[in-house]
Design a protein around this motif. Structure first.
Motif, PDB file in Angstrom:
ATOM      1  N   ARG A 154      -4.255  -0.548   7.502  1.00 31.91           N
ATOM      2  CA  ARG A 154      -3.036  -0.753   6.723  1.00 31.91           C
ATOM      3  C   ARG A 154      -1.849  -1.088   7.617  1.00 31.91           C
ATOM      4  O   ARG A 154      -0.995  -1.908   7.249  1.00 31.91           O
ATOM      5  CB  ARG A 154      -2.757   0.501   5.897  1.00 31.91           C
ATOM      6  CG  ARG A 154      -3.739   0.674   4.749  1.00 31.91           C
ATOM      7  CD  ARG A 154      -3.671   2.051   4.143  1.00 31.91           C
ATOM      8  NE  ARG A 154      -4.622   2.183   3.024  1.00 31.91           N
ATOM      9  CZ  ARG A 154      -5.058   3.335   2.557  1.00 31.91           C
ATOM     10  NH1 ARG A 154      -4.639   4.471   3.101  1.00 31.91           N
ATOM     11  NH2 ARG A 154      -5.911   3.365   1.556  1.00 31.91           N
ATOM     12  N   ALA A 155      -1.773  -0.459   8.802  1.00 38.40           N
ATOM     13  CA  ALA A 155      -0.666  -0.742   9.709  1.00 38.40           C
ATOM     14  C   ALA A 155      -0.718  -2.195  10.181  1.00 38.40           C
ATOM     15  O   ALA A 155       0.306  -2.891  10.219  1.00 38.40           O
ATOM     16  CB  ALA A 155      -0.718   0.203  10.901  1.00 38.40           C
ATOM     17  N   HIS A 211      -2.192  -4.644   8.636  1.00 36.28           N
ATOM     18  CA  HIS A 211      -1.934  -5.506   7.483  1.00 36.28           C
ATOM     19  C   HIS A 211      -0.439  -5.614   7.203  1.00 36.28           C
ATOM     20  O   HIS A 211       0.077  -6.699   6.938  1.00 36.28           O
ATOM     21  CB  HIS A 211      -2.658  -4.952   6.263  1.00 36.28           C
ATOM     22  CG  HIS A 211      -2.451  -5.756   5.017  1.00 36.28           C
ATOM     23  ND1 HIS A 211      -1.611  -5.357   4.008  1.00 36.28           N
ATOM     24  CD2 HIS A 211      -2.964  -6.952   4.622  1.00 36.28           C
ATOM     25  CE1 HIS A 211      -1.617  -6.251   3.045  1.00 36.28           C
ATOM     26  NE2 HIS A 211      -2.429  -7.227   3.380  1.00 36.28           N
ATOM     27  N   ARG A 212       0.282  -4.477   7.266  1.00 32.31           N
ATOM     28  CA  ARG A 212       1.724  -4.510   7.037  1.00 32.31           C
ATOM     29  C   ARG A 212       2.428  -5.373   8.078  1.00 32.31           C
ATOM     30  O   ARG A 212       3.339  -6.140   7.751  1.00 32.31           O
ATOM     31  CB  ARG A 212       2.285  -3.080   7.072  1.00 32.31           C
ATOM     32  CG  ARG A 212       1.976  -2.257   5.833  1.00 32.31           C
ATOM     33  CD  ARG A 212       2.828  -1.001   5.792  1.00 32.31           C
ATOM     34  NE  ARG A 212       2.570  -0.142   6.948  1.00 32.31           N
ATOM     35  CZ  ARG A 212       1.674   0.828   6.964  1.00 32.31           C
ATOM     36  NH1 ARG A 212       0.936   1.076   5.894  1.00 32.31           N
ATOM     37  NH2 ARG A 212       1.521   1.573   8.031  1.00 32.31           N
ATOM     38  N   ARG A 226       1.756  -9.042   7.318  1.00 33.72           N
ATOM     39  CA  ARG A 226       2.506  -9.510   6.149  1.00 33.72           C
ATOM     40  C   ARG A 226       3.994  -9.682   6.470  1.00 33.72           C
ATOM     41  O   ARG A 226       4.641 -10.610   5.977  1.00 33.72           O
ATOM     42  CB  ARG A 226       2.338  -8.530   4.993  1.00 33.72           C
ATOM     43  CG  ARG A 226       0.928  -8.430   4.411  1.00 33.72           C
ATOM     44  CD  ARG A 226       0.417  -9.785   3.983  1.00 33.72           C
ATOM     45  NE  ARG A 226      -0.386 -10.429   5.040  1.00 33.72           N
ATOM     46  CZ  ARG A 226      -0.668 -11.702   5.107  1.00 33.72           C
ATOM     47  NH1 ARG A 226      -0.171 -12.534   4.221  1.00 33.72           N
ATOM     48  NH2 ARG A 226      -1.411 -12.194   6.084  1.00 33.72           N
ATOM     49  N   LYS A 227       4.521  -8.774   7.297  1.00 36.93           N
ATOM     50  CA  LYS A 227       5.933  -8.870   7.654  1.00 36.93           C
ATOM     51  C   LYS A 227       6.194 -10.144   8.451  1.00 36.93           C
ATOM     52  O   LYS A 227       7.168 -10.874   8.204  1.00 36.93           O
ATOM     53  CB  LYS A 227       6.352  -7.647   8.464  1.00 36.93           C
ATOM     54  CG  LYS A 227       7.840  -7.612   8.802  1.00 36.93           C
ATOM     55  CD  LYS A 227       8.192  -6.329   9.532  1.00 36.93           C
ATOM     56  CE  LYS A 227       9.679  -6.287   9.861  1.00 36.93           C
ATOM     57  NZ  LYS A 227      10.049  -5.021  10.567  1.00 36.93           N
TER      58      LYS A 227
END
Length: 563
Positions: free
Chosen positions: A261-262, A264-265, A268-269
């Motif tokens: 998740r880290a 992926h974030r 995306r950012k």
């Protein structure tokens, strides 16, 4: 090669299975040899039962290969009953190989020529009997039937048994069969504590391969040598954890999810920042193509195009390096249930006194003289006891779903009751039906989840058991995705249908929740989330369960032990 004469193993190489428009299993690898016990976990609908069918040879994969060495026995979640089939028919089928081996050895011994006899054939027949422990087969099946609490009368028709009784008969037969490869689908669903203890002991000493789909966290701790998680990972493939305890598995999985998740974030950012830069560059290009008179428009336009191309290259490079993350499993969003009905005047929300429920042959299904059970607002009750002690009947009496031969039940005005009963097919004697005001939702034979949920809401509304202002939307619960809710209920897995039944129990925002074996068929992740939600909800809750970990988690609740 005779079974038992060579190495036992089960291997799946890059196995993929899917249906039109939907992948179920993707590139699954598994290798298990004698002594290996693999627990298969994952969210409902992840393909756990499908994997067992592929491993058993009942379903051909679209791609990949499955190799088996040794005999196979399977215990599915659901049993199709042939007309006229009896307990004895299942026993005879399970012991067929043992009896055939014993007959073959007897024939070899009787016809053996001590001067010119085939010693290899005789040795093979002896090895076969020893491998199956054929001399002990009848005692084993009788012991397993008894220890699992299954009917031992061989003449009993299977279609006259409850779902749980049928499952226990079949499980006992497969355990006594002593196959080289044992495939079990949720084997603890219909077992009480003593039955689970017996199953655990049998599996711990199983000489061959065991693959078990289970939500039972204690069973994972006590039995498994590895855990195969079918939920998507960062690379989109299932993961085989060498962890031999549930806690170790959860820690490893949670750590992997945090990293996933880290990353992926972060990706995306970066994508959002570059997309904004690209938009600004295009906007600048559009402005430069309409310069003021006398300006160096061609020079400025060229620079703008250069900026746009640079931004395009950066975005393309980011997309090439980005992590393609599959849709994460839905998470439970337990609703904020009310504790009190409107115009509440005090006293218990639900009360039952000295209930007695008639049974067959004059024997009561439930008889609790001198017992009073009352649920105050936000009350809690844990109901325990062995199979046949009347737990499900007691919850049905609380729900008002069955008449009381003696005793009384009272429900405070305006109280809504949500019921999750045990699963069952139409016609099963063990099936429970919702009582007045209950919000149980056995899945209908047709229509999508959305349609069935709407029908359920309209039915409750007509009976005055639903406040339209407090209806709980099914899509907001995180139990099923919108894609699954749009599919026909008949196409969902057993676990997904169980999730739908849980959603129906919550539909009317009940003040009282009655849950009968709520962990059955649910994924272990959802069981963890549901346990935490039940501890924190404002509604009153009654739980009947054999799940050892859930009982431990709810050990501080008041307890009623039956039987």
């Amino acid at each position: 090669m005779s079974p038992g004469a060579g190495p036992v193993h089960l291997a799946a190489d890059a196995v993929s299975v899917g249906y039109p428009g939907r992948a179920v299993l993707d590139q699954v690898d598994l290798l298990a040899s004698a002594g290996h016990r693999v627990g298969v976990v994952g969210e409902n609908g992840a393909g756990k039962t499908t994997l067992l069918r592929v491993l058993a040879g009942d379903l051909e994969p679209f791609s990949g290969e499955v190799r088996r060495a040794g005999s196979i026995a399977v215990v599915e979640q659901e049993l199709d009953v042939a007309p006229g089939a009896t307990v004895g028919a299942l026993v005879a089928e399970a012991l067929g190989r043992s009896r055939a081996a014993a007959e073959r050895l007897a024939a070899e011994i009787e016809g053996f020529d001590h001067e010119r006899g085939d010693l290899a054939a005789l040795a093979d027949a002896i090895a076969r009997v020893e491998h199956l422990a054929a001399w002990d087969a009848d005692r084993r099946v009788d012991e397993a039937l008894s220890r699992f609490g299954a009917p031992r009368d061989l003449t009993r028709p299977l279609d006259r048994l409850s779902v749980g009784q049928r499952y226990r008969v079949r499980l006992a037969c497969r355990i006594a069969e002593r196959a080289d490869i044992l495939l079990l689908d949720e084997p603890t669903n219909h077992l009480d504590a003593s039955g689970i203890d017996y199953l655990t002991a049998q599996l711990q000493q199983w000489p061959g391969v065991v693959v078990i789909v289970t939500h039972d966290r204690r069973l994972l701790d006590d039995v498994m040598t590895a855990i195969l998680d079918l939920d998507p990972s960062m690379d989109g493939r299932p993961v085989l954890y060498g962890a031999t305890s549930y806690a170790a598995y959860r820690f490893a999985k949670d750590q992997a999810l945090r990293r996933w998740r880290a990353r992926h974030r972060a990706e995306r950012k970066r994508a959002e920042q570059l997309a904004a830069r690209l938009d600004a560059s295009y906007e600048g290009l559009s402005d430069e193509w309409r310069p003021l008179k006398g300006s160096q428009k061609n020079r400025r336009a060229t620079r703008a195009r250069i900026h746009v191309k640079a931004a395009d290259r950066l975005v393309q490079r980011l997309e090439e390096q980005a992590v393609e993350v599959p849709t994460p499993p839905v998470e439970l969003a337990f609703p904020d249930l009310p504790s009190l009905p409107r115009d509440y005047s005090g006293g218990p929300l639900l009360e039952v006194r000295a209930p007695r429920v008639a049974g067959d042959g004059g024997r009561a299904r439930l008889d609790l003289p001198g017992t009073r059970v009352d649920l105050p607002p936000c009350g809690r009750l844990l109901v325990t006891g062995p199979n046949g002690s009347g737990k499900s009947t007691f919850l049905a009496a609380l729900a008002g779903a069955i008449p009381l031969e003696r005793g009384a039940r009272s429900l405070a005005p305006g109280v809504r009751v949500g019921v999750l009963g045990q699963e069952g097919a139409p016609g099963d004697r063990g099936r429970r039906h919702p009582g007045p005001g209950a919000a149980e939702g056995p899945h209908g034979p047709r229509g999508s989840g959305f349609e069935a949920y709407a029908r359920r809401a309209l039915d409750l509304l007509e009976r005055g058991a639903l406040d339209p202002e407090q209806l709980v939307p099914v899509a907001a619960l995180g139990l099923l995705s919108e894609e699954d809710l749009e599919r026909p209920l008949a196409d969902l897995s057993v676990g997904q249908r169980r999730r739908f039944d849980l959603a129906c129990a919550l539909l009317a925002a009940p003040h009282v929740l009655l849950l009968d074996e709520p962990t059955n068929h649910l994924s272990i992740g959802l069981v963890d989330e549901l346990t935490a939600a039940l501890r924190g909800t404002s509604a009153a809750v009654v739980v009947a369960t054999h799940d050892r970990r859930m009982r431990a988690d709810l050990a501080d609740w008041p307890e009623l032990t039956l039987g």
